[in-house]
Scaffold this motif. Structure first.
Motif, PDB file in Angstrom:
ATOM      1  N   MET A   1       0.408 -19.477  -1.710  1.00 21.55           N
ATOM      2  CA  MET A   1       1.319 -18.462  -1.249  1.00 21.55           C
ATOM      3  C   MET A   1       0.664 -17.492  -2.081  1.00 21.55           C
ATOM      4  O   MET A   1       0.761 -17.231  -3.227  1.00 21.55           O
ATOM      5  N   GLN A   2       0.153 -16.357  -1.277  1.00 22.96           N
ATOM      6  CA  GLN A   2      -0.461 -15.311  -1.996  1.00 22.96           C
ATOM      7  C   GLN A   2       0.126 -13.761  -1.664  1.00 22.96           C
ATOM      8  O   GLN A   2       0.537 -13.718  -0.600  1.00 22.96           O
ATOM      9  N   THR A   3       0.244 -12.952  -2.660  1.00 20.00           N
ATOM     10  CA  THR A   3       0.893 -11.905  -2.411  1.00 20.00           C
ATOM     11  C   THR A   3       0.474 -10.765  -3.694  1.00 20.00           C
ATOM     12  O   THR A   3      -0.433 -11.056  -4.613  1.00 20.00           O
ATOM     13  N   HIS A   4       0.897  -9.664  -3.739  1.00 25.99           N
ATOM     14  CA  HIS A   4       0.666  -8.603  -4.762  1.00 25.99           C
ATOM     15  C   HIS A   4       1.981  -8.341  -5.673  1.00 25.99           C
ATOM     16  O   HIS A   4       3.177  -8.742  -5.255  1.00 25.99           O
ATOM     17  N   LEU A   5       1.719  -7.954  -6.762  1.00 22.37           N
ATOM     18  CA  LEU A   5       2.756  -8.087  -7.881  1.00 22.37           C
ATOM     19  C   LEU A   5       2.257  -6.915  -8.885  1.00 22.37           C
ATOM     20  O   LEU A   5       1.336  -7.054  -9.662  1.00 22.37           O
ATOM     21  N   SER A   6       3.243  -6.090  -9.149  1.00 22.46           N
ATOM     22  CA  SER A   6       3.269  -4.905 -10.233  1.00 22.46           C
ATOM     23  C   SER A   6       1.742  -4.525 -10.421  1.00 22.46           C
ATOM     24  O   SER A   6       1.298  -4.390 -11.467  1.00 22.46           O
TER      25      SER A   6
ATOM     26  N   HIS B   1      -2.853  -8.744  -9.195  1.00 20.55           N
ATOM     27  CA  HIS B   1      -2.909  -7.612 -10.160  1.00 20.55           C
ATOM     28  C   HIS B   1      -1.987  -7.776 -11.157  1.00 20.55           C
ATOM     29  O   HIS B   1      -2.422  -8.052 -12.195  1.00 20.55           O
ATOM     30  N   ALA B   2      -0.530  -7.805 -11.308  1.00 17.33           N
ATOM     31  CA  ALA B   2       0.431  -8.128 -12.357  1.00 17.33           C
ATOM     32  C   ALA B   2       0.093  -7.416 -13.422  1.00 17.33           C
ATOM     33  O   ALA B   2      -0.111  -8.062 -14.488  1.00 17.33           O
ATOM     34  N   ILE B   3       0.134  -6.010 -13.512  1.00 20.45           N
ATOM     35  CA  ILE B   3      -0.290  -5.181 -14.528  1.00 20.45           C
ATOM     36  C   ILE B   3       0.937  -4.869 -15.483  1.00 20.45           C
ATOM     37  O   ILE B   3       0.967  -4.927 -16.593  1.00 20.45           O
ATOM     38  N   TYR B   4       1.952  -4.653 -14.785  1.00 24.40           N
ATOM     39  CA  TYR B   4       3.483  -4.160 -15.466  1.00 24.40           C
ATOM     40  C   TYR B   4       4.264  -5.173 -15.412  1.00 24.40           C
ATOM     41  O   TYR B   4       5.310  -5.173 -14.649  1.00 24.40           O
TER      42      TYR B   4
END
Length: 431
Positions: A229-234, A271-274
């Motif tokens: 399962m792939q998606t974007h985050l923060s 991403h997962a930066i914040y």
């Protein structure tokens, strides 16, 4: 009789994870190494003399001291439909999506155009030494077929999925909770585990999926737990604030996925930066993976990924170009950007760590570490050979290098497609 190919020369070997232990104990370069390719897999790894004697009929390709035999690069987060809009000027994430990404993705409603872009994308990335990608497609099922089919003609390992969006997107790019489920289910049945293809259930990100769609995709993942399962985050602060407004009941951004069954060991978050402390804890507890997209994070002005802190939590971390938010198809340029972001955070990465992230690290995030990402016996025979003196500027630095790591670092920082001496996919040398 199957032809055996023997690649000899300096060879990159992994003995562990250099992000969680000293790189000196985890990564090495065998100056007189060799890799034997047969029947699409790595049949043996050793010294050149050992394998020459053991396999005298093998066809040898020798690479000189200014080369390095590596695993094929693994790009763990890309958007192949954005190939044509890479390096589009001057927008942050939400405006960039509306002004560049969504109009281009609508063009892939045309099957022939989707096929053209898929082929072009794989040509471009192969030229840069990338042998596996994990890609978002568009909402159109034929865009997924196009990429899987193009990869199959090359016998190339591929991870991909239909991007699902049922709100906050143009009408031509919206599906529904039910059609997202139905289309994705049919694509899983058609492609997942076929040849070298793996399917990733793909909600774009929470702002473009209603709770109903997220729940439908969570149910589908529960029915197909061997899919990713792939998606974007923060990714950006304004995105995080938008998610907070759209999901006021959620504890944080990650909770918008977790509440709908979209958090687990085979989840891959770009991403997962914040990240909040609770999010980091849950990611570590569940075994989910993160993907660092450094050229994208700087190009779109997102922020600085905290590689060092997250690696100490034993979270699997990969590396990605994030085409076309990222500004290059090259994993070498991506490694260079990861180094630069590390410098800005006061935690620069060594060349051994960078090359691991672009190969074994990314493969592990995609649950393919037992198939690709390292030159190990039994792995699939995807190999990229670097020329460490590919340009006059690099060659003069390489001549001054004190050791192989200094030489490799110069190519990481200054190299491009000219540094790719050879690419082998499933044991076949590429044109």
């Amino acid at each position: 009789m199957t032809q055996k190919n023997l690649l000899t020369g300096p060879t990159l070997r992994f003995d562990g994870n250099p992000m969680t232990r000293g790189w000196q104990d985890a990564v090495r370069i065998d100056s007189d190494g060799a890799v034997l390719l047969a029947d699409g897999v790595i049949a043996a790894v050793g010294t050149a003399n050992q394998l020459r004697k053991a396999h005298p009929q093998a066809v040898e390709t020798h690479y000189g001291d200014d080369h390095l035999i590596c695993p094929g690069f693994v790009d763990a987060h890309v958007h192949y439909p954005q190939t044509g809009i890479i390096a589009s000027w001057g927008k942050r994430l939400i405006d960039w999506l509306n002004d560049y990404t969504f109009p281009e993705e609508m063009r892939l409603s045309d099957t022939a155009y989707a096929q053209e872009v898929a082929t072009r994308y794989l040509d471009l990335t192969r030229a840069h030494g990338t042998t596996t990608v994990a890609s978002y497609c568009t909402i159109h099922p034929h865009s997924v077929d196009a990429l899987f089919s193009a990869a199959a003609t090359r016998n190339q390992r591929i991870v991909a999925g239909k991007t699902c969006m049922d709100r906050n997107a143009p009408e031509g790019l919206r599906d529904t909770a039910q059609s997202a489920y139905d289309d994705s289910k049919a694509l899983i049945e058609r492609w997942h585990g076929t040849g070298r293809a793996s399917y990733a259930i793909t909600p774009r990100f929470s702002p473009t999926s209603t709770p109903d769609q997220l729940a439908a995709l969570g149910a589908l993942w529960g029915e197909n737990p061997d899919c990713l399962m792939q998606t974007h985050l923060s990714e950006q602060t304004d995105e995080v604030a938008w998610v907070r407004d759209l999901f006021p009941q959620a504890r944080d951004y990650l909770d918008t996925y977790e509440a709908h069954g979209l958090l687990g060991a085979r989840a891959v978050f770009g991403h997962a930066i914040y990240l909040e402390p609770r999010e980091i804890d849950r990611i570590a507890e569940t075994g989910a993976a993160l993907v660092h997209c450094p050229t994208s994070n700087t190009f779109i002005g997102s922020g600085l990924f905290d590689m060092a802190a997250l690696a100490t939590r034993n979270i699997p971390i990969g590396l990605a170009t994030d085409t076309g938010g990222g500004s290059s198809f090259s994993m070498l340029r991506t490694m260079a950007a990861a180094y630069e972001i590390g410098q800005l955070r006061g935690t620069p990465l060594h060349a051994a760590q960078l090359i691991w992230l672009a190969t074994a690290g990314s493969a592990i995030t995609l649950h393919l570490g037992d198939k690709i990402g390292s030159l190990s016996t039994g792995n699939e025979a995807d190999v990229t050979v670097l020329d460490l003196s590919s340009t006059p500027a690099i060659a003069q630095r390489q001549a001054q290098a004190k050791d192989a790591w200094e030489s490799l670092f110069a190519t990481i920082m200054m190299g491009d497609d000219r540094a790719i001496a050879d690419v082998w996919i499933a044991g076949a040398r590429q044109p």
